[in-house]
Motif scaffolding. Structure first.
Motif, mmCIF file in Angstrom:
data_model
loop_
_atom_site.group_PDB
_atom_site.id
_atom_site.type_symbol
_atom_site.label_atom_id
_atom_site.label_comp_id
_atom_site.label_asym_id
_atom_site.label_seq_id
_atom_site.Cartn_x
_atom_site.Cartn_y
_atom_site.Cartn_z
ATOM 1 N N TRP A 33 3.471 -4.055 0.284
ATOM 2 C CA TRP A 33 2.407 -3.118 0.381
ATOM 3 C C TRP A 33 2.567 -2.473 -1.004
ATOM 4 O O TRP A 33 1.544 -1.608 -1.240
ATOM 5 C CB TRP A 33 2.895 -2.163 1.441
ATOM 6 C CG TRP A 33 2.723 -2.773 2.890
ATOM 7 C CD1 TRP A 33 3.758 -3.257 3.555
ATOM 8 C CD2 TRP A 33 1.638 -2.733 3.451
ATOM 9 N NE1 TRP A 33 3.101 -3.580 4.889
ATOM 10 C CE2 TRP A 33 1.706 -3.353 4.755
ATOM 11 C CE3 TRP A 33 0.299 -2.382 3.345
ATOM 12 C CZ2 TRP A 33 0.680 -3.698 5.701
ATOM 13 C CZ3 TRP A 33 -0.695 -2.534 4.144
ATOM 14 C CH2 TRP A 33 -0.506 -3.240 5.421
ATOM 15 N N ARG A 34 3.389 -2.573 -1.838
ATOM 16 C CA ARG A 34 3.556 -1.800 -3.085
ATOM 17 C C ARG A 34 2.426 -2.137 -3.981
ATOM 18 O O ARG A 34 1.878 -1.233 -4.674
ATOM 19 C CB ARG A 34 4.679 -2.297 -3.771
ATOM 20 C CG ARG A 34 5.016 -1.565 -5.064
ATOM 21 C CD ARG A 34 6.431 -1.900 -5.800
ATOM 22 N NE ARG A 34 7.434 -2.024 -4.649
ATOM 23 C CZ ARG A 34 8.453 -1.369 -4.386
ATOM 24 N NH1 ARG A 34 8.548 -0.185 -5.202
ATOM 25 N NH2 ARG A 34 9.331 -1.585 -3.552
ATOM 26 N N ARG A 39 -0.816 1.984 1.186
ATOM 27 C CA ARG A 39 0.550 1.940 1.309
ATOM 28 C C ARG A 39 0.969 2.766 2.287
ATOM 29 O O ARG A 39 0.681 3.914 2.550
ATOM 30 C CB ARG A 39 1.167 2.189 -0.003
ATOM 31 C CG ARG A 39 0.973 1.289 -0.962
ATOM 32 C CD ARG A 39 1.528 1.587 -2.299
ATOM 33 N NE ARG A 39 0.469 1.677 -3.345
ATOM 34 C CZ ARG A 39 0.514 2.256 -4.535
ATOM 35 N NH1 ARG A 39 1.537 3.125 -4.744
ATOM 36 N NH2 ARG A 39 -0.637 2.254 -5.296
#
Length: 76
Positions: A33-34, A39
């Motif tokens: 997700w970064r 996010r």
């Protein structure tokens, strides 16, 4: 593991009986997700059982009685 979204929804996923495996899975999920434009607010390990994870809604739950933990690992 529990993934919290900024709008208050959460996902409970990836049951494992081993804490070390769970910590590695959380690290992989954070890495995934970064790099994206959307996010989660947090991803962390919670104590629960396999049936609770299996029966948890997939589309984002807002139930406050779902597994939670004060020891959160915030996504940065």
């Amino acid at each position: 593991m529990r993934r919290e979204w900024r709008d208050g929804r959460h996902d409970v996923f990836g049951f494992t009986a081993d804490r070390r495996t769970a910590d590695r899975a959380v690290a992989r999920d954070r890495g995934l997700w970064r790099v994206g434009p959307v996010r989660p607010a947090a991803v962390y390990v919670v104590p629960t059982n396999a049936s609770a994870v299996h029966e948890h809604p997939v589309s984002g739950c807002r139930n406050s009685s779902c597994p939670d933990s004060p020891q959160r690992g915030e996504v940065r």
